[in-house]
Design a protein around this motif. Structure first.
Motif, mmCIF file in Angstrom:
data_model
loop_
_atom_site.group_PDB
_atom_site.id
_atom_site.type_symbol
_atom_site.label_atom_id
_atom_site.label_comp_id
_atom_site.label_asym_id
_atom_site.label_seq_id
_atom_site.Cartn_x
_atom_site.Cartn_y
_atom_site.Cartn_z
ATOM 1 N N MET A 29 0.860 -1.247 -0.150
ATOM 2 C CA MET A 29 -0.146 0.247 -0.051
ATOM 3 C C MET A 29 0.855 1.039 0.090
ATOM 4 S SD MET A 29 -3.149 -0.868 0.044
ATOM 5 C CE MET A 29 -3.880 0.398 0.358
ATOM 6 N N ALA A 30 1.994 1.297 0.783
ATOM 7 C CA ALA A 30 2.833 2.534 0.850
ATOM 8 C C ALA A 30 3.561 2.707 -0.504
ATOM 9 C CB ALA A 30 3.979 2.037 1.630
ATOM 10 N N PHE A 31 3.687 1.600 -1.418
ATOM 11 C CA PHE A 31 4.537 1.800 -2.660
ATOM 12 C C PHE A 31 3.585 2.191 -3.497
ATOM 13 C CE2 PHE A 31 7.885 -0.696 -0.769
ATOM 14 C CZ PHE A 31 8.974 0.124 -0.788
ATOM 15 N N LEU A 32 2.305 1.596 -3.528
ATOM 16 C CA LEU A 32 1.400 1.637 -4.824
ATOM 17 C C LEU A 32 0.522 3.256 -4.416
ATOM 18 C CD1 LEU A 32 0.156 -1.903 -4.934
ATOM 19 C CD2 LEU A 32 1.660 -0.591 -6.364
ATOM 20 N N MET A 33 0.471 3.805 -3.445
ATOM 21 C CA MET A 33 -0.319 4.801 -3.236
ATOM 22 C C MET A 33 0.243 5.872 -3.766
ATOM 23 S SD MET A 33 -3.137 4.177 -1.546
ATOM 24 C CE MET A 33 -3.700 5.742 -0.915
ATOM 25 N N PRO A 34 -0.582 7.035 -4.142
ATOM 26 C CA PRO A 34 0.212 8.173 -5.051
ATOM 27 C C PRO A 34 0.730 8.953 -3.940
ATOM 28 C CG PRO A 34 -2.261 8.454 -5.081
ATOM 29 C CD PRO A 34 -1.823 7.072 -4.523
ATOM 30 N N LYS A 35 1.942 9.597 -4.325
ATOM 31 C CA LYS A 35 2.667 10.237 -3.406
ATOM 32 C C LYS A 35 1.889 11.645 -3.255
ATOM 33 C CE LYS A 35 6.324 7.349 -3.386
ATOM 34 N NZ LYS A 35 5.917 6.254 -2.695
ATOM 35 N N THR A 36 2.021 11.921 -1.947
ATOM 36 C CA THR A 36 1.406 13.569 -1.588
ATOM 37 C C THR A 36 2.417 14.448 -1.963
ATOM 38 O OG1 THR A 36 2.116 13.008 0.676
ATOM 39 C CG2 THR A 36 -0.259 12.289 0.078
ATOM 40 N N VAL A 37 1.953 15.668 -2.568
ATOM 41 C CA VAL A 37 2.785 16.734 -2.583
ATOM 42 C C VAL A 37 2.861 17.493 -1.671
ATOM 43 C CG1 VAL A 37 2.931 18.682 -4.193
ATOM 44 C CG2 VAL A 37 1.859 16.886 -5.039
ATOM 45 N N THR A 38 4.010 17.695 -1.150
ATOM 46 C CA THR A 38 4.349 18.517 0.069
ATOM 47 C C THR A 38 4.271 20.009 -0.036
ATOM 48 O OG1 THR A 38 6.822 18.376 -0.196
ATOM 49 C CG2 THR A 38 5.711 16.626 1.246
ATOM 50 N N VAL A 39 4.421 20.397 -1.132
ATOM 51 C CA VAL A 39 4.111 21.913 -1.442
ATOM 52 C C VAL A 39 3.046 22.047 -2.642
ATOM 53 C CG1 VAL A 39 5.088 24.165 -2.384
ATOM 54 C CG2 VAL A 39 6.756 22.431 -1.442
ATOM 55 N N ARG A 40 2.099 23.008 -1.925
ATOM 56 C CA ARG A 40 0.929 23.297 -2.895
ATOM 57 C C ARG A 40 1.465 23.928 -4.151
ATOM 58 N NH1 ARG A 40 -2.224 26.344 1.344
ATOM 59 N NH2 ARG A 40 -0.755 25.988 2.634
ATOM 60 N N PRO A 41 0.742 23.680 -5.316
ATOM 61 C CA PRO A 41 0.912 24.429 -6.605
ATOM 62 C C PRO A 41 1.030 25.608 -6.391
ATOM 63 C CG PRO A 41 -0.654 22.611 -7.120
ATOM 64 C CD PRO A 41 -0.181 22.794 -5.569
ATOM 65 N N SER A 42 0.060 26.435 -5.640
ATOM 66 C CA SER A 42 -0.343 27.654 -5.349
ATOM 67 C C SER A 42 0.831 28.643 -4.838
ATOM 68 C CB SER A 42 -1.496 28.019 -4.901
ATOM 69 O OG SER A 42 -1.448 27.459 -3.490
ATOM 70 N N VAL A 43 1.774 27.645 -4.094
ATOM 71 C CA VAL A 43 2.562 28.306 -3.255
ATOM 72 C C VAL A 43 4.047 28.578 -4.104
ATOM 73 C CG1 VAL A 43 4.300 28.073 -1.397
ATOM 74 C CG2 VAL A 43 2.003 27.400 -1.026
ATOM 75 N N VAL A 44 4.309 30.087 -3.977
ATOM 76 C CA VAL A 44 5.688 30.352 -4.860
ATOM 77 C C VAL A 44 6.777 30.152 -3.847
ATOM 78 C CG1 VAL A 44 6.713 32.110 -6.463
ATOM 79 C CG2 VAL A 44 4.235 31.608 -6.319
#
Length: 117
Positions: A29-44
């Protein structure tokens, strides 16, 4: 008695098998789950830069000393002389003091202890 031991062994084997399946499932489950993005795309993000230098008139600017003086002045690299290591001092062993004559032992006439009966 033997049947009870067989049942206990069967239950133990089932317990270990279930623990193994749960661990392997957790890894999958740890390898197959999609990775969460730690930085939101709206953050510059701010680019990594040096901080601004605030220069005070009474203080000397030490940033010019980052480069060695001979490079700043256009002088070729000086040839350094090898420094010899300090010679280690050898310690002289002192011989034991020799007696000048025979030693005389004195025997006290009275004993230094009391006999209590």
């Amino acid at each position: 008695m033997e049947k009870a031991l067989l049942v206990m062994a069967l239950l133990g084997s089932v317990y270990f098998a279930l623990r193994g399946v749960i661990k392997v499932g957790g890894f999958l489950m740890a390898f197959l789950m999609p990775k969460t993005v730690t930085v939101r795309p709206s953050v510059v993000r701010m680019p990594d830069t040096r901080g601004l230098v605030v220069r005070k008139d009474e203080e000397e600017d030490w940033s010019k000393y980052d480069v060695p003086a001979f490079i700043r002045r256009g002088i070729p690299m000086p040839e350094l002389e090898p420094v010899n290591a300090k010679p280690t001092k050898t310690r002289k062993r002192r011989s034991k003091a020799k007696s000048d004559g025979k030693s005389i032992t004195t025997v006290p006439e009275s004993p230094a202890f009391e006999l209590v009966a």
